[in-house]
Scaffold this motif. Structure first.
Motif, PDB file in Angstrom:
ATOM      1  N   ASN A 161      72.453  26.437  83.727  1.00 33.44           N
ATOM      2  CA  ASN A 161      73.906  26.520  83.667  1.00 33.44           C
ATOM      3  C   ASN A 161      74.341  27.742  82.860  1.00 33.44           C
ATOM      4  N   ALA A 162      75.615  28.069  82.946  1.00 37.16           N
ATOM      5  CA  ALA A 162      76.148  29.150  82.123  1.00 37.16           C
ATOM      6  C   ALA A 162      76.022  28.776  80.648  1.00 37.16           C
ATOM      7  N   PRO A 163      75.857  29.736  79.763  1.00 39.00           N
ATOM      8  CA  PRO A 163      75.693  29.431  78.333  1.00 39.00           C
ATOM      9  C   PRO A 163      76.842  28.596  77.771  1.00 39.00           C
ATOM     10  N   GLY A 164      76.466  27.574  76.996  1.00 43.26           N
ATOM     11  CA  GLY A 164      77.457  26.754  76.310  1.00 43.26           C
ATOM     12  C   GLY A 164      78.232  25.799  77.181  1.00 43.26           C
ATOM     13  N   ARG A 165      77.711  25.439  78.370  1.00 45.50           N
ATOM     14  CA  ARG A 165      78.472  24.577  79.272  1.00 45.50           C
ATOM     15  C   ARG A 165      78.042  23.116  79.225  1.00 45.50           C
ATOM     16  N   GLU A 166      77.052  22.779  78.415  1.00 48.05           N
ATOM     17  CA  GLU A 166      76.602  21.387  78.345  1.00 48.05           C
ATOM     18  C   GLU A 166      77.081  20.758  77.034  1.00 48.05           C
ATOM     19  N   THR A 167      76.183  20.231  76.225  1.00 46.54           N
ATOM     20  CA  THR A 167      76.578  19.507  75.017  1.00 46.54           C
ATOM     21  C   THR A 167      77.400  20.375  74.067  1.00 46.54           C
ATOM     22  N   SER A 168      77.108  21.671  74.026  1.00 44.37           N
ATOM     23  CA  SER A 168      77.856  22.574  73.153  1.00 44.37           C
ATOM     24  C   SER A 168      79.324  22.689  73.555  1.00 44.37           C
ATOM     25  N   PHE A 169      79.639  22.301  74.774  1.00 44.15           N
ATOM     26  CA  PHE A 169      80.989  22.458  75.306  1.00 44.15           C
ATOM     27  C   PHE A 169      81.887  21.266  74.970  1.00 44.15           C
ATOM     28  N   GLY A 170      81.334  20.057  75.043  1.00 44.10           N
ATOM     29  CA  GLY A 170      82.190  18.870  75.066  1.00 44.10           C
ATOM     30  C   GLY A 170      82.274  18.098  73.776  1.00 44.10           C
ATOM     31  N   ASN A 171      82.464  18.760  72.659  1.00 46.45           N
ATOM     32  CA  ASN A 171      82.529  18.080  71.366  1.00 46.45           C
ATOM     33  C   ASN A 171      83.917  18.239  70.763  1.00 46.45           C
ATOM     34  N   ALA A 172      84.099  17.708  69.569  1.00 47.04           N
ATOM     35  CA  ALA A 172      85.410  17.777  68.916  1.00 47.04           C
ATOM     36  C   ALA A 172      85.687  19.125  68.270  1.00 47.04           C
ATOM     37  N   GLY A 173      84.694  20.004  68.239  1.00 52.27           N
ATOM     38  CA  GLY A 173      84.928  21.357  67.743  1.00 52.27           C
ATOM     39  C   GLY A 173      84.970  21.480  66.236  1.00 52.27           C
ATOM     40  N   ILE A 174      84.286  20.586  65.519  1.00 50.85           N
ATOM     41  CA  ILE A 174      84.271  20.672  64.057  1.00 50.85           C
ATOM     42  C   ILE A 174      82.971  21.319  63.590  1.00 50.85           C
ATOM     43  N   ILE A 175      83.066  22.274  62.692  1.00 49.47           N
ATOM     44  CA  ILE A 175      81.905  22.774  61.957  1.00 49.47           C
ATOM     45  C   ILE A 175      81.881  21.962  60.668  1.00 49.47           C
ATOM     46  N   GLN A 176      81.080  20.913  60.651  1.00 49.83           N
ATOM     47  CA  GLN A 176      81.218  19.828  59.682  1.00 49.83           C
ATOM     48  C   GLN A 176      80.489  20.088  58.372  1.00 49.83           C
ATOM     49  N   ARG A 177      81.017  20.982  57.584  1.00 51.93           N
ATOM     50  CA  ARG A 177      80.414  21.253  56.274  1.00 51.93           C
ATOM     51  C   ARG A 177      80.351  19.995  55.412  1.00 51.93           C
ATOM     52  N   GLU A 178      81.279  19.067  55.633  1.00 50.77           N
ATOM     53  CA  GLU A 178      81.277  17.825  54.841  1.00 50.77           C
ATOM     54  C   GLU A 178      80.246  16.817  55.331  1.00 50.77           C
ATOM     55  N   GLY A 179      79.611  17.076  56.498  1.00 50.20           N
ATOM     56  CA  GLY A 179      78.795  16.054  57.147  1.00 50.20           C
ATOM     57  C   GLY A 179      77.409  15.884  56.580  1.00 50.20           C
ATOM     58  N   VAL A 180      77.303  15.716  55.282  1.00 49.90           N
ATOM     59  CA  VAL A 180      75.988  15.554  54.640  1.00 49.90           C
ATOM     60  C   VAL A 180      75.381  14.202  54.938  1.00 49.90           C
ATOM     61  N   ARG A 181      76.185  13.272  55.436  1.00 52.25           N
ATOM     62  CA  ARG A 181      75.684  11.928  55.743  1.00 52.25           C
ATOM     63  C   ARG A 181      75.678  11.745  57.259  1.00 52.25           C
ATOM     64  N   PRO A 182      74.510  11.882  57.903  1.00 49.01           N
ATOM     65  CA  PRO A 182      74.464  11.701  59.360  1.00 49.01           C
ATOM     66  C   PRO A 182      74.802  10.265  59.738  1.00 49.01           C
ATOM     67  N   HIS A 183      75.128  10.063  61.006  1.00 44.07           N
ATOM     68  CA  HIS A 183      75.566   8.750  61.477  1.00 44.07           C
ATOM     69  C   HIS A 183      74.415   7.754  61.442  1.00 44.07           C
ATOM     70  N   ALA A 184      74.518   6.782  60.547  1.00 44.49           N
ATOM     71  CA  ALA A 184      73.494   5.757  60.424  1.00 44.49           C
ATOM     72  C   ALA A 184      73.733   4.620  61.419  1.00 44.49           C
ATOM     73  N   PHE A 185      72.673   3.887  61.706  1.00 41.55           N
ATOM     74  CA  PHE A 185      72.795   2.698  62.542  1.00 41.55           C
ATOM     75  C   PHE A 185      73.576   1.643  61.758  1.00 41.55           C
ATOM     76  N   PRO A 186      74.593   1.017  62.376  1.00 37.05           N
ATOM     77  CA  PRO A 186      75.372   0.018  61.626  1.00 37.05           C
ATOM     78  C   PRO A 186      74.499  -1.140  61.181  1.00 37.05           C
ATOM     79  N   ARG A 187      74.688  -1.554  59.935  1.00 38.79           N
ATOM     80  CA  ARG A 187      73.873  -2.639  59.389  1.00 38.79           C
ATOM     81  C   ARG A 187      74.713  -3.847  58.967  1.00 38.79           C
ATOM     82  N   ASP A 188      76.051  -3.724  59.087  1.00 38.43           N
ATOM     83  CA  ASP A 188      76.869  -4.897  58.759  1.00 38.43           C
ATOM     84  C   ASP A 188      77.015  -5.765  60.004  1.00 38.43           C
ATOM     85  N   LEU A 189      76.991  -7.070  59.807  1.00 35.90           N
ATOM     86  CA  LEU A 189      76.959  -8.030  60.905  1.00 35.90           C
ATOM     87  C   LEU A 189      78.201  -7.925  61.781  1.00 35.90           C
TER      88      LEU A 189
END
Length: 417
Positions: free
Chosen positions: A33-61
């Motif tokens: 495909n053309a460059p940047g047309r897959e996963t790089s294309f369809g996100n919220a567009g945040i460069i998440q400098r605050e994102g030091v905590r990756p998305h964990a699997f939920p553990r609350d019932l």
């Protein structure tokens, strides 16, 4: 022959090509495909400098019950995909335990810390068209409940002390001043002030790709028929033509297993699929800043095309037919906050986030082959971490000291188990 063949022209592959070209390497970049047309294309567009905590699997019932009963908008699963996904999801759950997760965050935070500086580096060289796509005013993590807001504010204070991440707690009255078009139903928000947002992520990758070409990189359009090792290095065949390189990089995101498994690397990669749709607005509504509603599970991002609504995670087979159930639920909830108009896209966009069970990407040399490298498995932070990953790969491939320790991101952690 090139010095390096890179498979995958998303933000990781394009950025890696730039960093290698800067270091005097010749690079051939391959993608169907053309460059940047897959996963790089369809996100919220945040460069998440605050994102030091990756998305964990939920553990609350309560959350697990919502997902299990298909009541959650933030996450859903396809029952037929569960048998294949179960081993990776079980390890994902295990790695999300408090003890393991603390270690993950300690390793992950230095990588996230490279996000803004490495994007800024590429933007400066890519030129004014790249920089014009960026807003540096942060984004809003908005809460419907006061309890949720106070809980997140406490976490934000901890991250400010530990990782130096800037934020403000914004009560509803101030939030309404910042975003007059919000209709209500919110207690307030955490205003993360360090991150940047991009009004067209795909366009930014295109600008990076133009820089790649200006630096002398070669792009080959077509599906690569795997990778083969020979006496000279690595080779791939595209549309009947054989391309060779002394080194090779797999930057194929969710399609990486199609290449790596043939070379004997069976990694516990899985995908979280996501959807987006663009909307017009009514009644003159305008959104200045990206707003994410974590209690429902969607984001509203002002984009060049309109307001982009992005969904949470769908656990399903990578290539299964779209099931945009979450999008319909998210749209209903989003209309409570903002006067959205008509849908602007004929169909919802669907993408697949490549994930690892320990929530950290795979960056570096493949341990069983000389000259083979990978930059994959970035989950929700691929757009954020593309240039940072590229920097580390290029440094490793050319014998430089890496900007941070990349041992925690080595492929070895998933092999021999």
């Amino acid at each position: 022959m090139s010095d390096v063949i890179i498979l995958g022209a998303g933000i990781v592959g394009v950025s890696t090509g730039i960093h290698l070209l800067r270091r005097g390497r010749s690079v051939t970049l391959v993608d169907k495909n053309a460059p940047g047309r897959e996963t790089s294309f369809g996100n919220a567009g945040i460069i998440q400098r605050e994102g030091v905590r990756p998305h964990a699997f939920p553990r609350d019932l309560a959350m697990l019950m919502q997902v299990g009963l298909h009541l959650s908008t933030a996450a859903r699963y396809e029952p037929l995909a569960l048998p294949r996904l179960a081993p990776a999801l079980l390890r994902y759950w295990w790695e999300s335990s408090p003890e393991h997760y603390r270690k993950v965050v300690q390793s992950y935070a230095p990588l996230i810390a490279r996000s803004i500086v490495t994007h800024a580096d590429l933007m400066a060289q890519a030129g004014p068209d790249a920089e014009a796509l960026v807003s540096k005013s942060g984004w809003l993590l908005a809460f419907r409940s006061d309890k949720g807001l106070r809980r997140e504010a406490e976490k934000a204070r901890e991250d400010a002390l530990q990782f130096g991440i800037s934020h403000r707690v914004v009560e509803w009255a101030e939030l309404k001043q910042m975003e007059p078009a919000l209709k209500g139903g919110l207690a307030g928000a955490i205003h993360w002030t360090d991150p940047w947002t991009v009004r067209d992520p795909g366009a930014l990758v295109t600008e990076y790709f133009k820089l790649f070409e200006r630096l002398g990189g070669t792009f080959v359009s077509g599906a690569a028929n795997g990778l083969e090792q020979d006496a000279a290095g690595w080779a791939t065949t595209v549309n009947g033509v054989r391309y060779t390189g002394k080194q090779a990089v797999v930057a194929l995101g969710p399609w990486a297993p199609d290449v790596l498994e043939k070379l004997g690397y069976r990694l516990p990669l899985f995908v979280k699929r996501g959807y987006h749709m663009h909307y017009d607005t009514t009644k003159g509504a305008k959104l200045n800043t990206l707003v994410l509603d974590p209690e429902v599970g969607f984001a509203l991002a002002p984009m060049a095309r309109g307001i982009r609504l992005t969904t949470g995670a769908e656990f399903a087979a990578r290539d299964a037919a779209p099931t945009p159930i979450q999008l319909d639920k998210a749209e209903k909830a989003a209309r409570e906050l903002l006067d959205l108009g008509e849908r602007l896209d004929a169909q919802p966009w669907k993408g697949a986030r490549p994930c690892t069970p320990d929530m950290m990407p795979i960056i570096g040399k493949a341990p069983r082959h000389e000259g083979l490298y990978a930059g994959i498995g970035h989950a929700h932070h691929g757009f954020t971490l593309g240039p940072a990953t590229a920097e580390l790969l290029a440094q490793s491939m050319t014998g430089e000291a890496t900007a941070i320790d990349i041992k925690p991101f080595g492929m070895e952690r998933f092999l021999g188990r």
